[in-house]
Design a protein around this motif. Sequence first.
Motif, PDB file in Angstrom:
ATOM      1  N   GLN A 102       0.675  -1.286   0.014  1.00 36.92           N
ATOM      2  CA  GLN A 102      -0.225   0.032  -0.046  1.00 36.92           C
ATOM      3  C   GLN A 102       0.802   1.247  -0.072  1.00 36.92           C
ATOM      4  O   GLN A 102       0.482   2.204  -0.731  1.00 36.92           O
ATOM      5  N   GLY A 103       2.103   1.226   0.671  1.00 35.85           N
ATOM      6  CA  GLY A 103       3.017   2.408   0.838  1.00 35.85           C
ATOM      7  C   GLY A 103       3.635   2.588  -0.521  1.00 35.85           C
ATOM      8  O   GLY A 103       3.702   3.665  -1.035  1.00 35.85           O
ATOM      9  N   ARG A 106       0.908   3.852  -2.809  1.00 34.95           N
ATOM     10  CA  ARG A 106       0.220   4.847  -2.350  1.00 34.95           C
ATOM     11  C   ARG A 106      -1.195   4.704  -2.565  1.00 34.95           C
ATOM     12  O   ARG A 106      -1.972   5.816  -2.824  1.00 34.95           O
ATOM     13  N   ASN A 107      -1.746   3.582  -2.123  1.00 36.05           N
ATOM     14  CA  ASN A 107      -3.321   3.322  -2.066  1.00 36.05           C
ATOM     15  C   ASN A 107      -3.456   2.311  -1.066  1.00 36.05           C
ATOM     16  O   ASN A 107      -2.938   1.429  -1.233  1.00 36.05           O
ATOM     17  N   ASN A 246       8.255   6.648   3.738  1.00 31.88           N
ATOM     18  CA  ASN A 246       7.564   7.989   3.937  1.00 31.88           C
ATOM     19  C   ASN A 246       7.820   8.772   3.122  1.00 31.88           C
ATOM     20  O   ASN A 246       6.861   9.835   2.618  1.00 31.88           O
ATOM     21  N   LEU A 249       5.767   8.668  -0.070  1.00 32.29           N
ATOM     22  CA  LEU A 249       4.270   8.994  -0.057  1.00 32.29           C
ATOM     23  C   LEU A 249       4.002  10.465  -0.528  1.00 32.29           C
ATOM     24  O   LEU A 249       2.966  10.890  -0.999  1.00 32.29           O
ATOM     25  N   GLU A 252       6.896  10.394  -6.687  1.00 36.72           N
ATOM     26  CA  GLU A 252       7.942   9.737  -6.928  1.00 36.72           C
ATOM     27  C   GLU A 252       8.787  10.962  -7.138  1.00 36.72           C
ATOM     28  O   GLU A 252       9.989  10.704  -6.776  1.00 36.72           O
ATOM     29  N   PRO A 304       0.168   7.574   8.930  1.00 35.45           N
ATOM     30  CA  PRO A 304       0.888   7.087   7.686  1.00 35.45           C
ATOM     31  C   PRO A 304       2.161   6.705   7.991  1.00 35.45           C
ATOM     32  O   PRO A 304       3.078   6.446   6.887  1.00 35.45           O
TER      33      PRO A 304
END
Length: 364
Positions: A102-103, A106-107, A246, A249, A252, A304
Amino acid sequence: MTSYQKASIPTGVSLAKGRAWKSQCWIIVLAIGLVFAFVMSLATGALSIPFVDVVSLLLSYLGFDDTLSLTTAQVIESIRLPRAVLGLLVGSALAVSGATIQGVFRNPLADPALIGVSGGAALAAVAVVVFGQSFIAYLPPWLQSYALLFAAFIGSLVVTLLVARIATSSLGVSISTLLLAGIAIGIITMSGVGVITYFADDTQLRTLTFWQMGSLGGSTWGIVMAAASLIVPACLLMMRYSSRLNAMLLGEAEAGHLGVDVQSVRFHLISLSAMAVGVAVAVSGMIGFVGLVIPHLVRMTLGPDHRYLLPASALAGALFLLVADMIARTFLAPAEIPIGLVTAIIGGPFFIGLIMYRGQHGAL
């Protein structure tokens, strides 16, 4: 520097410290809950064992005397203890892999099962069970227990890289394409599982039927040690990428400006996730929704920051799977419900609710 800027600095620092303190407290709470659930899992089953007796046996490993009968001690040490430890490993592997994937993308909907990782592992594992036994017999004894695990890892890695390649374009990763490709390839891999199952004999067919619904019932110390030797390093290495996750998030381009090699980090994390999920699927079968539900709940609670999200997900995933296994063993005792059905009953409605919530808020 204005008075507002001067006042905002300590305020921001104090907020960050407050969030860190909250996260640390939650991790401690999860750790205590996990210890309690672990002991309860050893006491729960067709043969009910008092909680105090289980604690007495565990303390005996530290040098304290215990007064348990030989039969009770054998039930715990030979059957329930390896099963509980395997539950810890599988729950942690699925949850940490889910949080990592998920990281990376990013979803919060990028679950290992939804993007086809579990399906790829299942296809490779079933192929080895049905067609690879004669080949495995020629391997050294110490390597035979790893053959199924490595096959599942290769299957999950190939599928994950394929889905990532389909979803990636010059504009970046398309989440909708990622999910659609994962679902499509997942269907293809499960169709392959069905075709291979058709060639299985009666013994293999019975094994595969229960394996596809998920179970910790076949756990032995040999399986536990083989799984731990791959799952533990994979999870620890994923946690070492917390700071880079981190940064990713932010996007890119922003992560690249901060010195993160996005492509390299993504490949390493996908490979580690595929290893953890592949091994988990190989030893426990298809257990869904752990990689989706647990990281999402932890993220809602702690935020997050992957420095706390990943270890908290490991603890919460292990705790969730131990509780699900206790339900599976006791709800229709002495019969046992496949643990994959229990996690699906819990995770399915949660996933539907998540989709509805995100759809209403324009997040899909």
